[in-house]
Design an enzyme around this catalytic site. Structure first.
Site, PDB file in Angstrom:
ATOM      1  N   GLU A  20       1.020  -1.264   0.297  1.00 38.54           N
ATOM      2  CA  GLU A  20       0.449  -0.164  -0.025  1.00 38.54           C
ATOM      3  C   GLU A  20       0.871   1.308   0.180  1.00 38.54           C
ATOM      4  O   GLU A  20       0.693   2.670  -1.110  1.00 38.54           O
ATOM      5  CB  GLU A  20      -0.859   0.156   1.181  1.00 38.54           C
ATOM      6  N   ARG A  29      -4.436  33.843 -15.970  1.00 37.68           N
ATOM      7  CA  ARG A  29      -4.577  35.698 -14.916  1.00 37.68           C
ATOM      8  C   ARG A  29      -4.174  36.090 -15.245  1.00 37.68           C
ATOM      9  O   ARG A  29      -3.033  36.157 -14.897  1.00 37.68           O
ATOM     10  CB  ARG A  29      -5.052  34.793 -13.496  1.00 37.68           C
ATOM     11  N   GLN A  83       7.488  36.886  -9.891  1.00 32.41           N
ATOM     12  CA  GLN A  83       8.755  35.870  -9.434  1.00 32.41           C
ATOM     13  C   GLN A  83       7.870  34.553  -8.670  1.00 32.41           C
ATOM     14  O   GLN A  83       7.676  34.007  -8.144  1.00 32.41           O
ATOM     15  CB  GLN A  83       9.612  36.350  -9.096  1.00 32.41           C
TER      16      GLN A  83
END
Length: 380
Positions: free
Chosen positions: A243, A269, A280
């Site tokens: 798992e 955007r 940055q």
């Protein structure tokens, strides 16, 4: 040292990703609270419920690395991470121990259904006082006069339990033997004395139902025992190895999709007359997200490779589980920040990725447990 996927691995990854996007993409998931049997059967039809199960039972016969790659594609293409998690829990925490420790008769009886999706499995190990400390099990398994085991007690958290047909569980069969006093069982849901509670309300992975499971004088025939009596602790550790190595690969896929969305958003955007990706503060945040993703991917692939090649893998897999889970949470927080107010709203789906990532540092052994394993492997 070759970091390239083979032609076959790349083909399988691409085909799985394409099929998952087409058949389990956002538009096909519906609006139900939990996954449906049809969604489960769709995942099964793509081979996802039997990736590492034997071909003789309809499985893919894949090793850990190839299983991880397919689950990574699953996580990347499916927008319902709860469904992805449910399939992984079924396959890795339940089907793997049945594959490796059930009697030939029991394996033959269950494996085909586990692979085809006709049988859903739940893992019931956690108890109120046995979370990370799995040595404190209170559920007991005593021998009856007819040789069957009588299970009594309650498990506190079992993913898939409300939908399950079989429950893989562990109980104390010899209280004086400690770790060697735990036995494992694959218990049919319809046995008298198996009581599954109501689905729990959770922070994330909402479509994967979880519940308490009680065993009330539940008589389990010896045929349903996994491995030898007292071998349950080792069986559970074996299932957790698979798992930790493979389930977290699904989150690599989730992070890949998440990063793609963040990059696309940063390109589109605009604020202050510029695309936000030109600032940055955003571009470096995305660079760090990429760094976390690729670093944890390499650790996970390495851990799976070690497992496949029967090399020392315990520390490597713990390190990979830790890296992927911590990266999933950190990247999800960054994604919310990049999307700003839209990331906080449910409609965008960005906050959902954060809620689905939080459990990664808890399930399959907490981050603290993984750090203990890594420290121990380092010689402390």
């Amino acid at each position: 040292m070759d970091f390239e996927l083979t032609v076959e691995q790349q083909r399988r990854y691409d085909e799985t990703l394409s099929a998952v996007r087409e058949q389990l993409g956002e538009e096909s998931l519906g609006t139900g609270r939990f996954f449906t049997r049809q969604q489960w059967k769709t995942a099964a039809s793509l081979g996802l419920t039997g990736l590492c199960l034997p071909p003789s039972q309809g499985g893919g016969g894949l090793g850990a690395l190839d299983t991880a790659l397919s689950l990574e594609a699953f996580g990347r293409g499916c927008r319902d991470t709860g469904l992805v998690f449910a399939v992984c829990a079924h396959l890795l925490a339940c089907a793997v121990p049945i594959r490796d420790f059930a009697s030939d008769e029991l394996r033959e009886r269950m494996a085909t259904g586990l692979t085809s999706g006709d049988v859903i499995a739940a893992n019931a190990m956690t108890e109120d006082d046995a979370g990370s400390d799995v040595g404190r099990l209170a559920v007991t398994a005593r021998r009856g006069e007819d040789g069957a085991y009588v299970l009594d007690g309650e498990k506190s958290f079992a993913s898939n339990a409300p939908a399950a047909d079989v429950i893989v569980t562990y109980a104390l069969s010899d209280p004086a033997a400690g770790f060697f006093g735990v036995s494992g069982f694959a218990v049919p849901r319809d046995l008298p004395g198996v009581v599954v509670g109501e689905p729990m309300e959770k922070m994330g992975l909402s479509s994967c139902p979880a519940a308490r499971v009680s065993f009330e004088n539940c008589r389990v025939p010896e045929a349903y025992r996994l491995g030898a009596e007292g071998q349950g602790g080792a069986i559970f550790q074996h299932s957790m190895t698979w798992e930790r190595a493979c389930l977290l690969a699904a989150y690599l896929g989730v992070m890949e999709h998440q990063l793609e969305r963040c990059v696309a958003h940063a390109r589109e955007r605009k604020q202050f007359g510029r695309r936000i990706g030109e600032f940055q503060a955003i571009s470096h945040r995305i660079a760090v997200m990429k760094q976390r993703l690729e670093g944890s991917r390499l650790l996970l692939y390495r851990g799976c490779w070690l497992l496949d090649n029967d090399r020392a893998h315990v520390g490597a897999i713990a390190l990979a589980k830790l890296a992927v889970s911590e990266a999933a949470v950190a990247n999800s927080l960054d994604a919310v920040q990049i999307f700003g107010g839209a990331g906080y709203l449910s409609a965008a789906g960005v906050e959902q990725m954060l809620r689905d990532s939080i459990p990664t540092t808890i399930f399959s052994g907490t981050s603290e447990v993984q750090r203990e394993i890594v420290a121990r492997e380092a010689g402390l």
